[in-house]
Scaffold this active site. Structure first.
Site, mmCIF file in Angstrom:
data_model
loop_
_atom_site.group_PDB
_atom_site.id
_atom_site.type_symbol
_atom_site.label_atom_id
_atom_site.label_comp_id
_atom_site.label_asym_id
_atom_site.label_seq_id
_atom_site.Cartn_x
_atom_site.Cartn_y
_atom_site.Cartn_z
ATOM 1 N N LYS A 1 -12.598 -1.165 6.643
ATOM 2 C CA LYS A 1 -11.961 -2.121 7.566
ATOM 3 C C LYS A 1 -12.539 -1.956 8.975
ATOM 4 C CE LYS A 1 -8.919 -3.152 4.372
ATOM 5 N NZ LYS A 1 -9.234 -3.043 2.976
ATOM 6 N N TRP B 1 0.819 -1.215 0.000
ATOM 7 C CA TRP B 1 0.000 0.000 0.000
ATOM 8 C C TRP B 1 0.849 1.258 0.000
ATOM 9 C CZ3 TRP B 1 -4.428 -0.259 -2.049
ATOM 10 C CH2 TRP B 1 -5.161 -1.454 -1.967
ATOM 11 N N ASP C 1 -1.556 6.886 6.168
ATOM 12 C CA ASP C 1 -2.654 6.079 5.634
ATOM 13 C C ASP C 1 -3.000 5.072 6.729
ATOM 14 O OD1 ASP C 1 -4.316 4.252 4.454
ATOM 15 O OD2 ASP C 1 -2.976 3.744 2.790
HETATM 16 N N1 PMP Z 1 -4.443 1.731 1.988
HETATM 17 C C1 PMP Z 1 -4.544 0.588 2.697
HETATM 18 C C2 PMP Z 1 -3.613 0.377 3.841
HETATM 19 C C3 PMP Z 1 -5.515 -0.367 2.353
HETATM 20 O O1 PMP Z 1 -5.601 -1.506 3.051
HETATM 21 C C4 PMP Z 1 -6.378 -0.119 1.273
HETATM 22 C C5 PMP Z 1 -7.469 -1.079 0.884
HETATM 23 N N2 PMP Z 1 -7.340 -2.365 1.209
HETATM 24 C C6 PMP Z 1 -6.221 1.074 0.558
HETATM 25 C C7 PMP Z 1 -5.268 1.980 0.946
HETATM 26 C C8 PMP Z 1 -7.104 1.389 -0.617
HETATM 27 O O2 PMP Z 1 -8.361 1.683 -0.151
HETATM 28 P P1 PMP Z 1 -9.610 1.938 -1.115
HETATM 29 O O3 PMP Z 1 -9.960 0.621 -1.694
HETATM 30 O O4 PMP Z 1 -10.632 2.494 -0.178
HETATM 31 O O5 PMP Z 1 -9.182 2.921 -2.140
#
Ligand code: PMP
Length: 348
Positions: A184, A90, A160
């Site tokens: 989450k 991520w 994040d």
């Molecule tokens: N950052 C992290 C740490 C994530 O776990 C996720 C999604 N699993 C995201 C960003 C992306 O999130 P979204 O699908 O809401 O764009």
């Protein structure tokens, strides 16, 4: 998991929200009913995380992924460099997006160990002339989590927190901006939260597309356009549920207990392994491997028979992953542990 009491409450209120004769789905986002839902949810989130008055709380669409671009677009100001810490899939995505807007300086990375640890803060190389430092507090796929807040000597710190927000108390004052997708620990997919120190907004000279402009969202109370009303409402119900459970202090205790017992079973067995350095192990996402890869399919199908589902590791890494967010009850973790011990007895 979604907390069951929240689902039941939503079911109860689905056709008629608190006797007003309307479903939340039918409300105008500018009507007094929805405004009260929106205000209450912000108030509850502020209470849960003790968010100071000089921080704006935004409820936005576009998921956490939109923030990968919105952070540099809004926070670079006059600078052309931003620090990023790379600890897995991520943070890598956030970096790739930021590279479209600025020079990314990698202040620290754990790529050398295949993202199995949190880089030692003493070894970080922070570019002092950068606009901010960005890190991912919990790597959802790799199962690597920061258990401290990086010290960046006054530089705006961006995090994040998509997969560990509200899992423990944090000191918001240490951050310039926090963002998180809701799906989450906060509610349904389709809405994201941004918590941002207000003096950081409005300092960027270039024109930002309106929907990517955090200041514009802040000025309009996250109602620049039609917000994701039902998701916002559900998220508000999750906040109320979290407050009822004793808030983030109580959740931290139960999250620690859930994670510790699962890691103990993995570490005590010669059959399961978790590859992450113990100091950086996630309390939310616990990846594990079986001694024999060929047993993975059997593990998953036997687990499904016991109603233990969604245990397959992310498609990019394979193996298993237990995601034990706030809404996962301790009995859920106990059931998984019981199953793992029995599976090892039969196949180990
Ligand atoms: N950052 C992290 C740490 C994530 O776990 C996720 C999604 N699993 C995201 C960003 C992306 O999130 P979204 O699908 O809401 O764009």
């Amino acid at each position: 998991m979604f907390p069951e009491p929240v689902l039941l409450r939503a079911k109860e209120e689905f056709l008629d929200w608190q006797g007003c004769g309307l479903s939340v789905l039918a409300m105008s986002h500018r009507g007094k009913e929805f405004i009260s839902i929106a205000e209450k949810s912000e108030q509850d989130l502020r209470q849960l995380l003790a968010i100071p008055a000089n921080y704006k709380v935004l409820f936005l669409q576009g998921g956490a992924s939109s923030q990968f671009a919105m952070v540099p677009l809004n926070l670079l100001g006059q600078k052309s460099t931003a620090n990023y810490v790379c600890t897995g899939a991520w943070s890598d995505k956030a970096i790739q997006e930021a590279q479209k807007f600025c020079r990314v300086h990698i202040a620290a990375s754990s790529r050398d160990t295949g993202f199995k640890h949190i880089p030692n803060p003493h070894d970080w190389d922070i570019c002092k002339d950068a606009a901010y430092l960005h890190y991912t507090s919990n790597e959802t796929i790799g199962g690597v989590e920061f258990h401290y807040v990086p010290d960046v000597d006054g530089m705006p710190l961006i995090s994040d927190m998509s997969s560990n927000i509200l899992s423990e108390p944090i000191d918001i004052n240490q951050f310039g901006l926090i963002y998180a997708g809701a799906q989450k620990n906060m509610g349904p997919a389709g809405i994201a939260v941004v918590i941002v120190r207000e003096d950081l907004l409005g300092n960027t000279p270039s024109t930002i597309p309106t929907m990517y402009d955090l200041l514009a969202h802040a000025k309009s109370g996250s109602m620049l356009n039609t917000p994701a009303t039902y998701n916002w409402y559900l998220m508000g119900l999750v906040f109320e549920w979290l407050i009822d459970r004793g808030g983030v202090e109580a959740l931290e205790v139960s999250n620690k207990r859930k994670a510790e017992k699962l890691y103990r079973v993995i570490d005590d067995s010669g059959f399961y392994t978790n590859p992450v350095d113990p100091s950086g192990r996630s309390r939310m996402n616990i990846p594990f491997l079986l001694a024999e890869t060929s047993l993975e399919k059997t593990f998953l199908s036997e687990a499904t028979k016991e109603n233990l589902v969604a245990l397959e590791g992310h498609r990019s890494v394979g193996g298993m992953r237990a995601s034990i967010y706030n809404a996962m009850p301790e009995e859920g973790v106990d059931a998984l542990i019981g199953f793992m011990i029995e599976f090892e007895r039969c196949y180990g």
